[in-house]
Design a protein around this motif. Sequence first.
Motif, PDB file in Angstrom:
ATOM      1  N   HIS A 101       0.665  -1.110   0.001  1.00 51.24           N
ATOM      2  CA  HIS A 101      -0.137  -0.131   0.071  1.00 51.24           C
ATOM      3  C   HIS A 101       1.024   1.329   0.072  1.00 51.24           C
ATOM      4  N   ASP A 102       1.747   1.351   0.717  1.00 53.59           N
ATOM      5  CA  ASP A 102       2.568   2.505   1.005  1.00 53.59           C
ATOM      6  C   ASP A 102       3.485   2.865  -0.135  1.00 53.59           C
ATOM      7  N   GLY A 103       4.244   1.754  -0.796  1.00 56.26           N
ATOM      8  CA  GLY A 103       4.847   2.122  -1.754  1.00 56.26           C
ATOM      9  C   GLY A 103       3.807   2.316  -2.950  1.00 56.26           C
ATOM     10  N   PHE A 104       2.925   1.584  -3.241  1.00 64.29           N
ATOM     11  CA  PHE A 104       1.909   2.174  -4.364  1.00 64.29           C
ATOM     12  C   PHE A 104       1.482   3.629  -4.273  1.00 64.29           C
ATOM     13  N   ALA A 105       0.949   4.024  -3.140  1.00 58.97           N
ATOM     14  CA  ALA A 105       0.484   5.464  -2.575  1.00 58.97           C
ATOM     15  C   ALA A 105       1.579   6.333  -3.211  1.00 58.97           C
ATOM     16  N   GLU A 106       3.161   5.868  -2.808  1.00 53.69           N
ATOM     17  CA  GLU A 106       3.971   7.094  -3.171  1.00 53.69           C
ATOM     18  C   GLU A 106       4.226   6.902  -4.775  1.00 53.69           C
ATOM     19  N   ALA A 107       4.190   5.673  -5.418  1.00 54.46           N
ATOM     20  CA  ALA A 107       4.411   5.776  -6.770  1.00 54.46           C
ATOM     21  C   ALA A 107       3.430   6.230  -7.602  1.00 54.46           C
ATOM     22  N   PHE A 108       2.042   6.189  -7.178  1.00 59.32           N
ATOM     23  CA  PHE A 108       0.757   6.484  -7.897  1.00 59.32           C
ATOM     24  C   PHE A 108      -0.013   7.456  -7.205  1.00 59.32           C
ATOM     25  N   PRO A 109       0.406   8.625  -7.046  1.00 57.70           N
ATOM     26  CA  PRO A 109      -0.648   9.629  -6.024  1.00 57.70           C
ATOM     27  C   PRO A 109      -1.817   9.998  -6.839  1.00 57.70           C
TER      28      PRO A 109
END
Length: 330
Positions: A137-145
Amino acid sequence: MPSEKPRRFTFLLLNRFTMMPFAAAIEPLRLANRAAGKTLFEWRLIGPQGDMAACSNGTRMLLDGGLENDQAPGRDEVVIVCGGTEIAREATKPVLNWLRRQARSGAVMGAVCTGAWVLAEAGLLDGRKATIHWENHDGFAEAFPEIDLYRSVFVHDGNRLTAAGGTSSIDLMLHLIAEAQGDALAAEVADQMLHTAIRTGQDRQRLSIPTRIGVRHPRLAAVIARMEANLEEPISPAQLAADAGMSTRQLERLFRRYLNRSPKRYYMETRLSRARNLLMQTEMSIIEVALASGFSSPSHFSKCYRAQYGSTPYRERGTGQPVEGGNSPS
């Protein structure tokens, strides 16, 4: 009204896909056909390699074809991207181009487990609601805001479908079966699978904090929830205690009694766990990971990370280079 025409699913099995979310997606379709006594759903398996896809557990799956098998889908066809480990390297140009072609042709685009990452790389989730496994979740949120990310077990946003992984695929498929053929059939399939609690798009992925930590203490759970919600800008133990209506000493005793560590230590471990996920799943720089995990000093971040995991952040990345940012002040 139930549809009479079989609904077609295409499962794109990426290399190192995880078995459980895939099996949990395809089995409800098989059972729905069996329960109805006719073919309500059809499916095919394809992959970048064309003939076979390797699962993360070592199993190999025979495929019906490769990406060159580019049949034009109908508007009711559903494409499901099945992802797994090391997902970023699976977002290759041929895969992304194939997915974009399917979307342009009008197919419903979906993903289970980390497959959402590849849909996002293809630009097919921009401005949409989506979910992904909590570990990513955290990595995805950072990569695809630009994507409206949820922590629910699945998300159905128009012609976009995402399920978080594990058994969440069952709930997504039961949702689709109910939409196409009615609640009674979906319930019958759930009963066959011994799936006694059908979850909706409102249900969250993770166990409750009391269940996760094995302690049912409302104030302790409330403090941990605040910690998890404030990893980028940590709250002091004194403030956490005050907000929970207790003294700092009482908070210390609570953590020592139930978790055998201080609040500060527990908070640090939670922040470092987030940092490790970001290091493994994103291209963020070391200093960006440090800041996103509540460390203003990269050198302090590196020291804490080494103490926790026995390796520095830059070695974890395999760069062999010093931590960015030098010895900036805390």
